[in-house]
Design a protein around this motif. Structure first.
Motif, PDB file in Angstrom:
ATOM      1  N   LEU A  77       0.680  -1.319   0.057  1.00 15.35           N
ATOM      2  CA  LEU A  77      -0.070  -0.026   0.028  1.00 15.35           C
ATOM      3  C   LEU A  77       0.985   1.146  -0.209  1.00 15.35           C
ATOM      4  CD1 LEU A  77      -3.064   0.321   0.006  1.00 15.35           C
ATOM      5  CD2 LEU A  77      -3.149   0.555   2.548  1.00 15.35           C
ATOM      6  N   ASN A  78       1.952   1.151   0.911  1.00 15.00           N
ATOM      7  CA  ASN A  78       2.760   2.373   0.912  1.00 15.00           C
ATOM      8  C   ASN A  78       4.177   1.991   1.228  1.00 15.00           C
ATOM      9  OD1 ASN A  78       3.901   4.993   1.486  1.00 15.00           O
ATOM     10  ND2 ASN A  78       3.562   4.697   3.669  1.00 15.00           N
ATOM     11  N   PRO A  79       5.109   1.926   0.071  1.00 20.81           N
ATOM     12  CA  PRO A  79       5.256   3.004  -0.795  1.00 20.81           C
ATOM     13  C   PRO A  79       4.687   2.689  -2.133  1.00 20.81           C
ATOM     14  CG  PRO A  79       7.290   1.856  -0.687  1.00 20.81           C
ATOM     15  CD  PRO A  79       6.433   1.426   0.486  1.00 20.81           C
ATOM     16  N   VAL A  80       4.459   1.410  -2.576  1.00 23.29           N
ATOM     17  CA  VAL A  80       4.014   1.015  -3.862  1.00 23.29           C
ATOM     18  C   VAL A  80       2.895   1.517  -4.438  1.00 23.29           C
ATOM     19  CG1 VAL A  80       4.023  -0.959  -5.488  1.00 23.29           C
ATOM     20  CG2 VAL A  80       5.334  -1.280  -3.386  1.00 23.29           C
ATOM     21  N   ALA A  81       1.583   1.177  -3.921  1.00 24.52           N
ATOM     22  CA  ALA A  81       0.515   1.589  -4.709  1.00 24.52           C
ATOM     23  C   ALA A  81       0.395   3.250  -4.699  1.00 24.52           C
ATOM     24  CB  ALA A  81      -0.705   1.021  -4.041  1.00 24.52           C
ATOM     25  N   TYR A  82       0.722   3.729  -3.254  1.00 30.23           N
ATOM     26  CA  TYR A  82       0.435   5.063  -3.181  1.00 30.23           C
ATOM     27  C   TYR A  82       1.454   6.086  -3.946  1.00 30.23           C
ATOM     28  CZ  TYR A  82       0.656   9.718  -1.038  1.00 30.23           C
ATOM     29  OH  TYR A  82       0.785  10.967  -0.729  1.00 30.23           O
ATOM     30  N   TYR A  83       2.567   5.712  -3.999  1.00 31.63           N
ATOM     31  CA  TYR A  83       3.323   6.850  -4.714  1.00 31.63           C
ATOM     32  C   TYR A  83       3.697   6.313  -6.289  1.00 31.63           C
ATOM     33  CZ  TYR A  83       5.646   8.650  -0.531  1.00 31.63           C
ATOM     34  OH  TYR A  83       5.688   9.513   0.526  1.00 31.63           O
ATOM     35  N   LEU A  84       3.204   5.391  -6.418  1.00 36.51           N
ATOM     36  CA  LEU A  84       2.754   5.057  -7.994  1.00 36.51           C
ATOM     37  C   LEU A  84       1.681   5.802  -8.595  1.00 36.51           C
ATOM     38  CD1 LEU A  84       3.510   1.388  -8.843  1.00 36.51           C
ATOM     39  CD2 LEU A  84       4.821   3.028  -9.635  1.00 36.51           C
ATOM     40  N   VAL A  85       0.697   5.625  -7.776  1.00 40.27           N
ATOM     41  CA  VAL A  85      -0.489   6.583  -8.314  1.00 40.27           C
ATOM     42  C   VAL A  85      -0.187   8.011  -8.080  1.00 40.27           C
ATOM     43  CG1 VAL A  85      -2.936   7.296  -7.687  1.00 40.27           C
ATOM     44  CG2 VAL A  85      -2.210   4.802  -7.431  1.00 40.27           C
ATOM     45  N   LEU A  86       0.317   8.496  -6.974  1.00 36.82           N
ATOM     46  CA  LEU A  86       0.553   9.928  -6.937  1.00 36.82           C
ATOM     47  C   LEU A  86       1.592  10.355  -7.850  1.00 36.82           C
ATOM     48  CD1 LEU A  86       0.494  12.586  -4.922  1.00 36.82           C
ATOM     49  CD2 LEU A  86       2.549  11.708  -3.819  1.00 36.82           C
ATOM     50  N   PHE A  87       2.407   9.709  -8.213  1.00 36.86           N
ATOM     51  CA  PHE A  87       3.728  10.267  -9.123  1.00 36.86           C
ATOM     52  C   PHE A  87       2.907  10.088 -10.576  1.00 36.86           C
ATOM     53  CE2 PHE A  87       7.295   8.536  -6.478  1.00 36.86           C
ATOM     54  CZ  PHE A  87       7.482   9.873  -5.716  1.00 36.86           C
ATOM     55  N   GLY A  88       2.023   9.122 -10.692  1.00 38.09           N
ATOM     56  CA  GLY A  88       1.168   9.224 -11.809  1.00 38.09           C
ATOM     57  C   GLY A  88       0.194  10.720 -12.153  1.00 38.09           C
ATOM     58  N   ALA A  89      -0.238  11.079 -11.036  1.00 36.86           N
ATOM     59  CA  ALA A  89      -0.912  12.245 -11.076  1.00 36.86           C
ATOM     60  C   ALA A  89      -0.017  13.528 -11.410  1.00 36.86           C
ATOM     61  CB  ALA A  89      -1.747  12.416  -9.894  1.00 36.86           C
ATOM     62  N   TYR A  90       1.121  13.522 -10.665  1.00 35.72           N
ATOM     63  CA  TYR A  90       2.045  14.427 -11.000  1.00 35.72           C
ATOM     64  C   TYR A  90       2.394  14.651 -12.384  1.00 35.72           C
ATOM     65  CZ  TYR A  90       2.287  16.694  -6.514  1.00 35.72           C
ATOM     66  OH  TYR A  90       2.252  17.273  -5.335  1.00 35.72           O
ATOM     67  N   ASP A  91       2.698  13.407 -13.027  1.00 32.98           N
ATOM     68  CA  ASP A  91       3.202  13.159 -14.296  1.00 32.98           C
ATOM     69  C   ASP A  91       2.119  13.670 -15.350  1.00 32.98           C
ATOM     70  OD1 ASP A  91       5.302  12.483 -15.982  1.00 32.98           O
ATOM     71  OD2 ASP A  91       4.073  10.342 -16.592  1.00 32.98           O
ATOM     72  N   ARG A  92       0.720  13.667 -14.963  1.00 35.43           N
ATOM     73  CA  ARG A  92      -0.093  14.183 -15.931  1.00 35.43           C
ATOM     74  C   ARG A  92      -0.647  15.437 -15.569  1.00 35.43           C
ATOM     75  NH1 ARG A  92      -2.485   9.887 -18.819  1.00 35.43           N
ATOM     76  NH2 ARG A  92      -4.144  11.382 -19.291  1.00 35.43           N
ATOM     77  N   LEU A  93      -0.753  16.345 -14.401  1.00 35.33           N
ATOM     78  CA  LEU A  93      -1.143  17.471 -13.976  1.00 35.33           C
ATOM     79  C   LEU A  93      -0.214  18.383 -13.811  1.00 35.33           C
ATOM     80  CD1 LEU A  93      -4.013  16.156 -11.468  1.00 35.33           C
ATOM     81  CD2 LEU A  93      -4.437  16.918 -13.885  1.00 35.33           C
ATOM     82  N   PRO A  94      -0.430  19.581 -13.742  1.00 34.39           N
ATOM     83  CA  PRO A  94       0.424  20.677 -13.136  1.00 34.39           C
ATOM     84  C   PRO A  94       0.664  20.018 -11.848  1.00 34.39           C
ATOM     85  CG  PRO A  94      -1.258  21.840 -14.675  1.00 34.39           C
ATOM     86  CD  PRO A  94      -1.766  20.300 -14.375  1.00 34.39           C
ATOM     87  N   GLY A  95       1.910  20.516 -11.349  1.00 33.80           N
ATOM     88  CA  GLY A  95       2.134  20.420  -9.923  1.00 33.80           C
ATOM     89  C   GLY A  95       1.445  20.978  -8.950  1.00 33.80           C
ATOM     90  N   GLN A  96       1.045  22.084  -9.118  1.00 36.04           N
ATOM     91  CA  GLN A  96      -0.126  22.853  -8.210  1.00 36.04           C
ATOM     92  C   GLN A  96      -1.157  22.107  -8.002  1.00 36.04           C
ATOM     93  OE1 GLN A  96      -1.374  26.662 -10.164  1.00 36.04           O
ATOM     94  NE2 GLN A  96       0.197  26.033 -11.607  1.00 36.04           N
TER      95      GLN A  96
END
Length: 292
Positions: A77-96
């Motif tokens: 759950l943490n770090p694998v799933a959480y950070y993969l999903v979070l970094f995926g969001a940052y990869d697609r969206l503006p950081g803000q």
């Protein structure tokens, strides 16, 4: 120095480091995939945690303590799933946008605590949720609140999913009796082989350059490592937990400024309005905790 003043310094140090990580994520993801970033950051954090355990003479406890069964699900759950999903969001969206949406995890935790821990929602929790998620809608639609159209629906979904994973991790860990650092190191010990397997089956290992490696190491040291340790020290040292908890509200404005001046992101009016609503909702919820 008093305990509360020392705790305040620890808390400010943690919040200061967390304020930089949105910028670090965006810079790192310019040259690394989310999987490559999490592998490098997790390896760095695992080595740091191990070094601290060795310094404190807790290696034997970490290796022999019960809790490895817990680590099997907690590490996934943490770090694998959480950070993969979070970094995926940052990869697609503006950081803000990714940063602001991720800040709703505290409200997500309050709602998930109802089915998981049997907690009851108060009227204040519901109002706080309505205010904060109105901010989410403003950010997700980039101000076009009457349009059922998102600039990047998948990125928004990933950012919100990260709040579910993070809140769920901490709620399911509520009954975890392991010492915090021991538990973290065991979780990362389970996560690293799994992430390595994903790397071998996916992009494989290649040298991305010193800049990318440095960014990954920074994320591992400060997002997953030192900031977490400083926050735990702050919480364990203070006699006024609410005062320390309120420090987290300092991080988003600083993060926005760093994203603007270092990454070069234009500050979107929709992000500013949405973030104000999210912080207002969190503040209302926090006030309820202090008075309950």
């Amino acid at each position: 120095m008093t305990h509360d003043r020392l705790a305040l310094l620890y808390g400010l140090g943690a919040v200061g480091l967390w304020s930089t990580v949105a910028t670090a994520f965006k810079l790192a993801l310019e040259t690394l995939s989310p999987l490559e970033l999490i592998w490098l950051a997790a390896l760095t954090s695992w080595l740091l945690q191990g070094a601290v355990l060795g310094y404190r003479g807790e290696w034997r406890q970490a290796l022999t303590a019960r809790g490895w069964r817990t680590a099997l699900w907690a590490g996934v759950l943490n770090p694998v799933a959480y950070y993969l999903v979070l970094f995926g969001a940052y990869d697609r969206l503006p950081g803000q946008e990714a940063m602001a949406l991720n800040y709703t995890w505290a409200l997500t935790m309050a709602f998930l605590a109802v089915p998981i821990l049997g907690h009851r929602l108060t009227g204040r929790d519901l109002v706080a949720g309505l205010i904060a998620y109105a901010g989410v809608w403003v950010i997700a639609t980039r101000g076009a609140v009457l349009d059922l159209r998102f600039e990047d629906g998948l990125g928004v979904a990933l950012a919100l999913l990260s709040t579910l994973l993070w809140a769920g991790y901490w709620l399911f860990s509520a009954r975890d009796s392991r010492p915090v650092l021991v538990g973290q190191w065991q979780n990362f010990s389970v996560a690293l082989p799994l992430l390595t397997l994903f790397m071998l089956l996916g992009p494989g290992f290649s040298w991305p350059g010193w800049g990318a490696v440095g960014a990954g190491i920074y994320v591992g040291l400060f997002e997953m490592g030192l900031a977490f340790m400083l926050w735990q020290l702050a919480v364990n040292t203070t006699r006024r937990t609410a005062r320390i908890s309120n420090l987290i509200f300092l991080s988003p404005p600083v993060s926005l400024l760093l994203l603007h001046f270092i990454v070069g992101e234009a500050l979107l009016p929709s992000t500013l309005v949405g973030l104000v609503l999210i912080l207002a909702g969190l503040g209302l919820q926090q006030q309820g905790r202090q008075t309950s």
